[in-house]
Design a protein around this motif. Structure first.
Motif, short mmCIF file in Angstrom:
data_model
loop_
_atom_site.label_atom_id
_atom_site.label_comp_id
_atom_site.label_asym_id
_atom_site.label_seq_id
_atom_site.Cartn_x
_atom_site.Cartn_y
_atom_site.Cartn_z
N GLY A 1 0.82 -1.20 0.00
CA GLY A 1 0.00 0.00 0.00
C GLY A 1 0.85 1.25 0.00
N HIS A 2 1.76 1.33 0.92
CA HIS A 2 2.57 2.54 1.10
C HIS A 2 3.80 2.51 0.18
N GLU B 1 6.68 0.62 1.54
CA GLU B 1 6.53 -0.84 1.47
C GLU B 1 6.93 -1.33 0.08
N CYS C 1 5.76 2.97 8.39
CA CYS C 1 4.74 1.92 8.43
C CYS C 1 4.73 1.17 9.76
N VAL D 1 3.79 -1.41 12.58
CA VAL D 1 3.38 -2.80 12.39
C VAL D 1 2.56 -3.31 13.58
N VAL E 1 -3.20 -0.43 14.12
CA VAL E 1 -2.97 -1.05 12.80
C VAL E 1 -3.95 -2.21 12.63
N ASP E 2 -4.70 -2.22 11.54
CA ASP E 2 -5.70 -3.27 11.37
C ASP E 2 -5.01 -4.60 11.08
N ALA F 1 -5.14 -6.96 8.84
CA ALA F 1 -4.63 -7.29 7.51
C ALA F 1 -3.33 -6.54 7.22
N THR F 2 -3.28 -5.28 7.61
CA THR F 2 -2.08 -4.48 7.40
C THR F 2 -0.94 -5.04 8.24
N ARG F 3 -1.26 -5.37 9.47
CA ARG F 3 -0.26 -5.94 10.36
C ARG F 3 0.32 -7.23 9.75
N SER G 1 0.34 -8.11 6.61
CA SER G 1 1.11 -7.78 5.40
C SER G 1 2.49 -7.23 5.78
N ARG G 2 2.52 -6.38 6.78
CA ARG G 2 3.81 -5.75 7.16
C ARG G 2 4.73 -6.76 7.84
#
Ligand code: ARG
Length: 576
Positions: free
Chosen positions: A487-488, A491, A535, A537, A542-543, A545-547, A549-550
């Motif tokens: 996303g970012h 990243e 970003c 983690v 942090v939701d 899914a993002t967590r 992914s990171r």
């Protein structure tokens, strides 16, 4: 699997075909990373060359190719730039998929360009009864990295340690041993004792010329297979190897074969006779030499290779020719690589030219040479301030002790045993990385402060970046890599850097230099730092899914960083 660059290059080939340039005489050109990431991830210069060759506007050719690209999952955007370049931006989903596939492979999906090919690498190659010096350290470090890089690319590598274990010095040592040996000193530090004996012999022989005759007689006896002399020689060899082994173990280096010069000793006279018979060698003032013409190599016309002295003795170069014969007969390699310091350039050019005259024209011969090691004040590093020689063991110990001070400072909470292991890994890693992160052909500066600094392009900085990934993953607890979404921008930049790693490994193999990989890992650590900054983690907001992914990205960074550090010969640590 193919690299990102290869995937794009294949796409460019298709587009060229579709746009009607499939029969251009210009060979397809690989895509390369852009210099400025704002312009895209990769660029192709192919359309530019095709356009030039066809005497049409290269920009128009580039545009035609871009139009012919069609829909590709790989590419988010393709733009014509400058006089006819195409800049590509990889689609985020394709990049994420590429990364996931790569980190599932032990070699980061590096293309197996060496499959079915054999490469002999001759490195380290210290001399018996003498201390391994910093030049041999460089040969070991550089040779081992080249070795690992080619194994990763699928080559069958034969690492051969061509130790100097034969020659007239053994006659001198045998004479000196019988007269002046100190058994206790030999038991304590055999190489030091052998070096003392050798020096003493040299001193005494200045006064008493008969010693030289005695030494010649002992050398002749040894060469004729005299049991006592052979036994003594074997002892010298064995004891010297013990010390070398200690260094190899600390550097994590091992060899497939250790054929010293002595391995070839029985065939040398017959080899020279054969060279003379075939007219490859000629007699010159009682000696046998291989003469070269300018076509054999620039400047070789005036530099014949001496293969037999007028007293009948064979030489270093004779052994090297016998070694080529043996390697060809045993492994039939596509490539033979030698790693030594710069002073042997002429020697190897002569050996390669002579080997070709002998009919061994097929293999590619490579001499990877390197510069000297210097102190921060510019002086050549060979001896200590008090004039005594620096031993490699001392050097590794100093590195470990210096690293230990820093570990005790920073990580006093870790158990003693772990701190010792960290200090060894960081200390040795600092020496290795200091060497491999520079162009091998320039001199290397030995500056403990710089080598061990936590900031900058150093081993501790990279090792710490890796440990930080592991620390995060430990804190996160149970986790399976997956669900990567880029996303970012930070990243994405990090993912791109990870996925590019095999391209850099290929580049190192092509140039016989490792500093590109070091620079890449430094860039990877930089991209990681930006990721940490931008970003979060494990923060509460942090939701999931993002967590997830990171965490996956941190895990992937750790995989790439470990693999890169290991290729260079460092020990990746999970905690520091
Ligand atoms: N023992 C040699 C030295 O210390 C290096 C040998 C390099 N390898 C070779 N095949 N000549 O200088």
């Amino acid at each position: 699997m193919s690299t990102l660059a290869d995937k794009l290059t294949a796409l460019v080939a298709q587009a060229a075909e579709a746009a009607g340039y499939g029969d251009s005489p210009i060979p397809l050109e690989p895509c390369v990373p852009t210099n400025d990431p704002r312009h895209g991830d990769y660029q192709s210069n192919y359309a530019f060359r095709v356009g030039k060759a066809a005497r049409t506007n290269p920009r128009a050719v580039a545009q035609a190719m871009v139009d012919a690209l069609g829909d590709s999952e790989l590419v988010a955007s393709a733009e014509v730039a400058g006089p006819g370049f195409i800049n590509f931006r990889i689609a985020d989903a394709a990049l994420a998929a590429d990364l996931m596939e790569r980190i599932g492979s032990a070699t980061l999906g590096a293309p197996r360009i060496g499959e079915g090919k054999t490469m002999v690498i001759d490195y380290s190659s210290p001399n018996i009864a003498k201390r391994m010096h910093v030049g041999h350290l460089r040969s070991t470090i550089i040779g081992a990295a080249i070795d690992r890089i080619h194994r990763m690319l699928g080559y069958t590598v034969i690492a051969d340690n061509h130790i100097g274990d034969w020659g007239t010095q053994f006659g001198m040592l045998i004479v000196a041993w019988h007269r002046w040996r100190d058994e206790a000193a030999f038991a304590e530090d055999s190489i030091a004792e052998l070096q003392r004996l050798y020096r003493l012999f040299r001193e005494e022989a200045k006064e008493d010329a008969s010693l030289e005759d005695l030494a010649r007689a002992e050398t002749a006896k040894l060469q004729a297979g005299d049991a006592d002399n052979l036994a003594l020689w074997e002892r010298f060899v064995k004891e010297s190897l013990v010390e070398f082994e200690g260094v190899y173990e600390r550097l994590g280096v091992s060899f497939d074969v250790v054929h010293g010069e002595s391995y070839y000793r029985d065939g040398l006279q017959a080899l020279v006779d054969r060279l003379l018979d075939q007219g490859i060698a000629t007699m010159s003032e009682g000696a046998a030499v291989v003469e070269f013409s300018p076509e054999d190599g620039k400047g070789l016309g005036k530099s014949p290779l001496l293969v037999r002295k007028s007293d009948g003795a064979a030489l270093y170069g004779t052994t090297d020719l016998a070694t080529v014969e043996h390697r060809m007969a045993t492994w039939n390699p596509e490539t033979i690589v030698y790693v030594t310091d710069q002073r042997q350039q002429l020697h190897f050019r002569q050996v390669f030219a002579a080997a070709k005259k002998m009919g061994h024209t097929a293999p590619e011969y490579v001499h990877v040479w390197f510069g000297m090691v210097r102190n921060p004040d510019g002086s050549i590093m060979a001896s200590r301030k008090d004039g005594s020689a620096i031993t490699l063991v001392d050097l590794l110990d100093t590195a470990r002790d210096e690293a230990r001070k820093r570990v005790d400072d920073k990580s006093s909470h870790l158990p003693e045993e772990e701190r010792a292991a960290i200090a060894e890994a960081v200390g040795v890693g600092a020496i290795v990385y200091n060497d491999l992160s520079q162009n091998p052909q320039s001199d290397v500066i030995f500056d403990w402060e710089k080598m061990l600094a936590m900031e900058g392009n150093t081993a501790p900085y990279l090792m710490y970046a890796l440990a930080r990934c592991h620390s995060l993953l430990r804190k996160a607890g149970d986790f399976e890599p997956g669900g990567l979404v880029l996303g970012h921008e930070s990243e994405r930049a990090l993912a791109l850097q990870i996925s590019r790693t095999p391209e850099v490994v290929l580049q190192c193999a092509g140039t016989w230099k490792t500093n590109a990989l070091a620079d890449h890992l430094y860039g990877l650590a930089g991209a990681l730092a930006a990721f940490w900054r931008d970003c979060p983690v494990l923060k509460d907001d942090v939701d999931p899914a993002t967590r997830q992914s990171r965490l996956t990205l941190a895990h992937a960074t750790a995989v790439a960083m470990s693999s890169g550090l290991e290729l260079l010969g460092l020990t990746p640590l999970e905690r520091m």
